[in-house]
Design an enzyme around this catalytic site. Sequence first.
Site, PDB file in Angstrom:
ATOM      1  N   HIS A  68      -7.147 -17.296  12.928  1.00 43.16           N
ATOM      2  CA  HIS A  68      -6.877 -15.904  13.269  1.00 43.16           C
ATOM      3  C   HIS A  68      -5.678 -15.822  14.216  1.00 43.16           C
ATOM      4  CE1 HIS A  68     -11.213 -14.441  12.132  1.00 43.16           C
ATOM      5  NE2 HIS A  68     -10.556 -15.009  11.127  1.00 43.16           N
ATOM      6  N   GLU A  70      -5.250 -14.356  17.185  1.00 40.90           N
ATOM      7  CA  GLU A  70      -5.428 -14.521  18.637  1.00 40.90           C
ATOM      8  C   GLU A  70      -5.457 -15.989  19.047  1.00 40.90           C
ATOM      9  OE1 GLU A  70      -7.160 -12.759  16.500  1.00 40.90           O
ATOM     10  OE2 GLU A  70      -8.105 -11.012  17.365  1.00 40.90           O
ATOM     11  N   CYS A 102     -13.064 -15.074  17.859  1.00 43.87           N
ATOM     12  CA  CYS A 102     -11.847 -15.010  18.689  1.00 43.87           C
ATOM     13  C   CYS A 102     -12.189 -14.637  20.124  1.00 43.87           C
ATOM     14  CB  CYS A 102     -10.881 -13.979  18.113  1.00 43.87           C
ATOM     15  SG  CYS A 102     -10.201 -14.500  16.545  1.00 43.87           S
ATOM     16  N   GLU A 301       2.624   2.531 -10.485  1.00 44.86           N
ATOM     17  CA  GLU A 301       4.010   3.022 -10.578  1.00 44.86           C
ATOM     18  C   GLU A 301       4.327   3.629 -11.930  1.00 44.86           C
ATOM     19  OE1 GLU A 301       7.486   1.493  -9.001  1.00 44.86           O
ATOM     20  OE2 GLU A 301       6.533   0.403  -7.352  1.00 44.86           O
TER      21      GLU A 301
HETATM   22  N1  LIG Z   1      10.134   8.365 -12.768  1.00 48.62           N
HETATM   23  C1  LIG Z   1       9.123   7.525 -12.543  1.00 48.62           C
HETATM   24  O1  LIG Z   1       8.554   7.481 -11.452  1.00 48.62           O
HETATM   25  C2  LIG Z   1       8.711   6.607 -13.644  1.00 48.62           C
HETATM   26  C3  LIG Z   1       7.879   5.518 -13.347  1.00 48.62           C
HETATM   27  C4  LIG Z   1       7.476   4.700 -14.390  1.00 48.62           C
HETATM   28  C5  LIG Z   1       7.896   4.982 -15.673  1.00 48.62           C
HETATM   29  N2  LIG Z   1       8.711   6.019 -15.916  1.00 48.62           N
HETATM   30  C6  LIG Z   1       9.119   6.346 -17.275  1.00 48.62           C
HETATM   31  O2  LIG Z   1       7.936   6.678 -17.987  1.00 48.62           O
HETATM   32  C7  LIG Z   1       8.099   6.271 -19.343  1.00 48.62           C
HETATM   33  C8  LIG Z   1       6.932   5.406 -19.733  1.00 48.62           C
HETATM   34  O3  LIG Z   1       5.749   6.122 -19.520  1.00 48.62           O
HETATM   35  P1  LIG Z   1       4.639   6.237 -20.628  1.00 48.62           P
HETATM   36  O4  LIG Z   1       3.719   7.316 -20.210  1.00 48.62           O
HETATM   37  O5  LIG Z   1       5.289   6.322 -21.952  1.00 48.62           O
HETATM   38  O6  LIG Z   1       3.971   4.796 -20.582  1.00 48.62           O
HETATM   39  P2  LIG Z   1       3.042   4.050 -19.518  1.00 48.62           P
HETATM   40  O7  LIG Z   1       2.188   5.000 -18.801  1.00 48.62           O
HETATM   41  O8  LIG Z   1       3.893   3.123 -18.737  1.00 48.62           O
HETATM   42  O9  LIG Z   1       2.190   3.154 -20.515  1.00 48.62           O
HETATM   43  C9  LIG Z   1       1.326   3.783 -21.428  1.00 48.62           C
HETATM   44  C10 LIG Z   1       0.775   2.763 -22.364  1.00 48.62           C
HETATM   45  O10 LIG Z   1      -0.069   1.868 -21.671  1.00 48.62           O
HETATM   46  C11 LIG Z   1      -1.098   1.446 -22.522  1.00 48.62           C
HETATM   47  N3  LIG Z   1      -2.376   1.700 -21.847  1.00 48.62           N
HETATM   48  C12 LIG Z   1      -3.202   0.751 -21.338  1.00 48.62           C
HETATM   49  N4  LIG Z   1      -4.279   1.292 -20.793  1.00 48.62           N
HETATM   50  C13 LIG Z   1      -4.149   2.596 -20.902  1.00 48.62           C
HETATM   51  C14 LIG Z   1      -4.971   3.678 -20.515  1.00 48.62           C
HETATM   52  N5  LIG Z   1      -6.139   3.508 -19.881  1.00 48.62           N
HETATM   53  N6  LIG Z   1      -4.547   4.919 -20.788  1.00 48.62           N
HETATM   54  C15 LIG Z   1      -3.379   5.111 -21.411  1.00 48.62           C
HETATM   55  N7  LIG Z   1      -2.561   4.112 -21.814  1.00 48.62           N
HETATM   56  C16 LIG Z   1      -2.947   2.862 -21.564  1.00 48.62           C
HETATM   57  C17 LIG Z   1      -0.933   2.203 -23.824  1.00 48.62           C
HETATM   58  O11 LIG Z   1      -0.199   1.313 -24.666  1.00 48.62           O
HETATM   59  P3  LIG Z   1      -0.232   1.441 -26.282  1.00 48.62           P
HETATM   60  O12 LIG Z   1       0.674   2.583 -26.616  1.00 48.62           O
HETATM   61  O13 LIG Z   1       0.250   0.109 -26.729  1.00 48.62           O
HETATM   62  O14 LIG Z   1      -1.645   1.715 -26.647  1.00 48.62           O
HETATM   63  C18 LIG Z   1      -0.085   3.363 -23.439  1.00 48.62           C
HETATM   64  O15 LIG Z   1       0.709   3.877 -24.457  1.00 48.62           O
HETATM   65  C19 LIG Z   1       9.435   5.566 -19.425  1.00 48.62           C
HETATM   66  O16 LIG Z   1      10.381   6.461 -19.929  1.00 48.62           O
HETATM   67  C20 LIG Z   1       9.747   5.211 -18.001  1.00 48.62           C
HETATM   68  O17 LIG Z   1      11.130   5.158 -17.788  1.00 48.62           O
HETATM   69  C21 LIG Z   1       9.119   6.851 -14.926  1.00 48.62           C
END
Ligand SMILES: NC(=O)c1ccc[n+]([C@@H]2O[C@H](COP(=O)([O-])OP(=O)(O)OC[C@H]3O[C@@H](n4cnc5c(N)ncnc54)[C@H](OP(=O)(O)O)[C@@H]3O)[C@@H](O)[C@H]2O)c1
Length: 375
Positions: A68, A70, A102, A301
């Site tokens: 730890h 301390e 500690c 994210e």
């Molecule tokens: N501006 C931002 O903060 C930010 C951040 C991240 C991404 N982005 C953008 O977001 C876009 C991608 O987002 P997205 O919504 O298309 O994809 P996503 O959320 O990254 O991924 C979705 C995919 O994950 C899989 N998946 C696994 N478990 C799931 C669940 N429980 N529920 C739903 N899907 C699950 C599925 O794949 P399958 O289709 O194979 O089934 C689904 O299509 C990109 O254009 C990226 O540039 C923006």
Amino acid sequence: MEEGGRVSSRASSDNLSELSGAEALMREAIELSRRVLPHPNPRVGSLVVSPEGDVVGRGYHHAAGSSHAEPLALLDAGEMALGATLVATLEPCNHHGRMPPCTEAIIAAGITHVIVGAIDPDARVGGSGVDRLRAAGIRVTTGVARDEVIASDRGYFHHRRTGQPRVVAKLAATIDGQIAAADGTSQWITGESAREDVHRLRSDVDAVVVGAGTLRVDDPLLTVRLDAYTGPQPRPVVLGGRRPLPEAAKLYERNPIVFVPDSTLVPASLGDVVRVPDPLVDPTAVIKELESRGLLHVLVEGGGTVARAFLDAGRLDAAVIYLGGKLAGGQGSGMFAGKFATLVDAHDVVIESVKPLGTDIRIDVSFPVVSKEAA
Ligand SMILES: NC(=O)c1ccc[n+]([C@@H]2O[C@H](COP(=O)([O-])OP(=O)(O)OC[C@H]3O[C@@H](n4cnc5c(N)ncnc54)[C@H](OP(=O)(O)O)[C@@H]3O)[C@@H](O)[C@H]2O)c1
């Protein structure tokens, strides 16, 4: 009390100037603790300060199962610990775990004053460390820079209070709520200050989760990239779906934990694959698995589909939303994808803070506590 972070040897009351010196020392101890993220154990930093106000010993907790903070600070101080003050970001433990208590090391070293940031919410400690020190005749000051200590390890404090990892969604959107254009482009919606802030968010979490969609489109690294940063890097986590995952991605070099349905093909190079029975990965199962590996602070994210899955499962504790100085003026991808059929479907959130960041705005929201299925 003298200025410049020096602690007076006089056993005076906690007047204001003494407190500000103690806060400066506590901040130094917090910085020490941030060198690692030793979950499931807490981040702890500790200093030994001589009666003249000089820091003569420093220690931080490196990893679960190791010494730890301390005793490490006391070891560093050696004989200079006698009659000195000990500063600890978290209340010293008073129980036999993998390490001896500690409190006993502090008493044996002849420390006369202990300054504590936050009381340890762990049920095995919870104030008993402070009680033991006071019973041994040691002066104890608590609550010094408490909020900063808690902010430096939200995952630990949340986990000990609720029994669940803390899960935060991070999304960057145009001012009208779009996180990507219809063609998938999203880099960059926000400016440099907001993007740098995201790196600071990552430095406080154990894991960063992205969906297969984001993996395919953005091919992200998900590392902390800050000037002169040498601290911990979060473990990447990918939620695969029904489609095969790409053969190559930058993340694959970082040993991601990949959750995929039983039937989905994954590249042979992936070494840490968790198979799930459902066609879509269940967020609760993900959190439970991450917790079993000691990953207590999780940043989701994106993208919007995965963020929505965590939202609908009631698995988000907070969200950090960056609004960039852009107006999409149309429909690309929303922050939390899917339909918004009627107003009663909207989730209530508490807006905790709104902060300008360069050309952007950071909005922190929390979700009112809903009963979550035990993970
Ligand atoms: N501006 C931002 O903060 C930010 C951040 C991240 C991404 N982005 C953008 O977001 C876009 C991608 O987002 P997205 O919504 O298309 O994809 P996503 O959320 O990254 O991924 C979705 C995919 O994950 C899989 N998946 C696994 N478990 C799931 C669940 N429980 N529920 C739903 N899907 C699950 C599925 O794949 P399958 O289709 O194979 O089934 C689904 O299509 C990109 O254009 C990226 O540039 C923006």
